[in-house]
Write a protein that holds these residues in place. Structure first.
Motif, PDB file in Angstrom:
ATOM      1  N   ASP A  28      -0.987   6.248  -1.598  1.00 55.04           N
ATOM      2  CA  ASP A  28      -0.913   4.783  -1.506  1.00 55.04           C
ATOM      3  C   ASP A  28      -0.179   4.377  -0.235  1.00 55.04           C
ATOM      4  N   ARG A  64      -3.069  -0.336   0.162  1.00 47.16           N
ATOM      5  CA  ARG A  64      -2.966  -1.175  -1.033  1.00 47.16           C
ATOM      6  C   ARG A  64      -2.555  -2.613  -0.721  1.00 47.16           C
ATOM      7  N   ALA A 127      -0.031  -2.329  -6.875  1.00 46.85           N
ATOM      8  CA  ALA A 127      -0.655  -1.007  -7.049  1.00 46.85           C
ATOM      9  C   ALA A 127       0.215  -0.085  -7.889  1.00 46.85           C
TER      10      ALA A 127
END
Length: 561
Positions: A28, A64, A127
């Motif tokens: 991420d 993200r 996220a």
């Protein structure tokens, strides 16, 4: 549970502006800021410079969110150029989002952003990761820092800030929110460095109001105040002070009005209708009642000032009179000092009363020594990373951290450069600085609507044109007949001769003819080779005679081709 954390910058280290930091946790990616910087004299014709985002393009499926802490162009100015390549939700305050929209409309209006408004102090899950935002005080309203929760502790990013106590809700350093963040372990603290080499606290030396009292008291007619767009804090001070003195506000031009109305439209700035004068009515107002606000970004504010001072402004109803007072509340930056000095000189020539508020009188709203010490002492980080500003300021920031005696030293305080990676794994940190490990970085040049399509040789040619000028040589020939049909004609622009210009012109004409004669006598020589021959011979002669190296452009038209 373990996490692999990587923190690095694609811009914003060892430079002013172009901020773009990346926090990567496993798969991420969170992009922190997406800014630009403005070129200096070494990049003629370039509008702006943004970071190289090749890494983000390659990994765009992992991105993200963008987190933009405030609405200055060094934090968000690259968004219109990079967003279509790497789309993701943009998190920011209402003020920040409004400024991104306004800025982008003037750059790439077709870009469609996905915005997620947050409060300056807020708790947000992005996220699956928990972010605690806390409000800070900076030159623009509703700015934030944040803490990103990891399994090893918080990564805290301060944004741009100063320590100040005031009652203005738009400029509140939220110590309560910050104290709650400090209750948890701080894994990494990322703190700005722009003012780290300046002693003391920034506050109250950033305030404009104390410098307005005397000019307002002595003014007998209109008062002009010129401000940077970035200085919204000072703008609010100027408006509030003007109202307290019974004055009315007038916007100098549409750009100023549109910018200020942006804040009024979402309720962050109060401008009673009866206290604002329409431009079409300003000549009917008593001049002693008027405060005229002029705003623009960067060097543009000084271009506006100069144009008004010498009478080249678009709106001819505005003209500086000898009875006017002109307050320049836009301290010049090093890269625009000459422009600023010339503009202020033009102001003095008008005979008006000029008040120039320099950086010696008012400081920039960035954290200085004691501001930074306060932040470090409160959060007590395990690892520390100075960000933003020149390298010398990073070093000053690091020295401050080590001097506090809270366990920070050269082993856990990291002086980074763009592209270097701070990797944290199992709670241990190391810097990946080998060429094979580093992320590709660099400058991407913006030239009009062109992004990254200006090569280094183009910049070199522009600099050459600026320094030594251009010589254009034209001739029409018939190679078949081996004769000159018309010319040669030699024209020069921006080229200063050291010796007699007539002799230089005559010799260049002879060089052109001789080169064409060689072209006639050598059937294997191409037209392009003939042009190269003219350029090389001309350069050798000009260098010997003048010491200069102008751009030489030979235009050879062959009627038989």
């Amino acid at each position: 549970m373990s996490q692999r954390i990587r923190v690095f910058a694609l811009g914003g280290l060892d430079e002013n502006g172009k901020c773009l930091f990346v926090i990567e946790i496993d798969n991420d990616i969170f992009i922190i800021e997406a800014g630009l910087k403005y070129p200096d004299v070494t990049n003629p014709g370039i509008d702006a410079i943004i970071p190289n985002i090749a890494y983000l393009k390659q990994n765009k499926n992992k991105v993200r969110a963008y987190i933009i802490t405030h609405g200055h162009d060094d934090q968000m100015g690259a968004l219109p150029y990079i967003y279509r390549h790497v789309p993701a939700p943009i998190y920011g305050s209402s003020a920040t989002i409004a400024l991104i929209k306004q800025y982008s409309q003037s750059i790439v209006p077709a870009v469609k952003f996905e915005f997620v408004p947050i409060k300056p102090t807020d708790h947000v899950t992005i996220a699956g990761y928990h972010f605690d935002f806390y409000q800070t005080v900076h030159a623009i309203m509703d700015t934030s820092g944040f803490a990103l929760e990891t399994v090893y502790g918080n990564i805290v990013y301060t944004g741009d800030f100063i320590i100040e106590h005031n009652s203005n809700k738009n400029y509140k350093h939220d110590f309560n929110a910050l104290a709650k963040i400090a209750e948890r372990d701080t894994l990494l603290l990322m703190t700005e460095s722009s003012g780290a080499d300046k002693p003391g606290y920034t506050s109250p030396n950033h305030r404009l109001a104390p410098h307005l009292a005397l000019p307002f008291q002595e003014a007998t007619s209109r008062i002009f105040i010129a401000l940077y767009n970035q200085s919204v804090y000072n703008l609010e001070e100027a408006i509030e002070f003007a109202f307290s003195q019974g004055k009315k506000i007038l916007f100098y031009d549409n750009e100023t009005e549109d910018y200020i109305r942006t804040f009024q439209n979402f309720g962050s700035l109060s401008l009673p209708k009866e206290r604002v004068v329409l431009r079409e009515n300003h000549l009917r107002m008593p001049p002693q009642d008027l405060v005229i606000l002029m705003m623009a970004p960067g060097e543009k504010i000084y271009k506006k000032i100069a144009e008004l001072a010498i009478g080249e402004n678009d709106d001819k109803t505005f003209k500086i009179n000898t009875t006017d007072t002109f307050i320049v509340a836009a301290p010049s930056a090093p890269n625009i000092e000459i422009l600023a000095s010339n503009a202020i000189d033009d102001l003095y020539r008008t005979g008006a009363s000029v008040v120039n508020i320099t950086r010696k009188k008012i400081t920039s709203m960035h954290a200085q020594e004691e501001d930074i010490k306060t932040m470090i002492s409160l959060l007590k980080p395990k690892f520390y990373m100075p960000i933003k500003g020149e390298y010398v300021q990073h070093v000053a920031n690091a020295k401050l951290a080590v001097s506090l005696g809270i366990g920070l030293n050269h082993m856990n305080t990291f002086l980074m450069d763009n592209g270097m990676i701070l990797e944290i794994n199992e709670g241990k940190a190391r810097v990946l600085s080998h060429e094979m490990d580093m992320i590709a970085t660099g400058d991407v040049l913006i030239d009009g609507l062109g992004v990254g399509d200006v090569r280094k040789d183009v910049i070199t040619e522009r600099q050459q044109l600026a320094d030594d000028g251009v010589i254009v040589m034209g001739i029409t020939i018939s190679r078949k007949m081996k004769q000159i049909v018309a010319g040669p004609d030699v024209q020069m622009r921006g080229f200063v001769f050291v010796r007699d210009s007539d002799n230089v012109m005559k010799e260049l004409t002879n060089i052109f003819k001789e080169s064409i004669g060689e072209y006639f006598s050598k059937p294997a020589m191409t037209l392009e080779e003939a042009r190269t021959l003219v350029i090389e011979k001309s350069w050798r002669f000009i260098k010997r005679e003048t010491g200069k190296r102008p751009i030489v452009i030979p235009i050879i038209i062959d009627t038989t081709l």
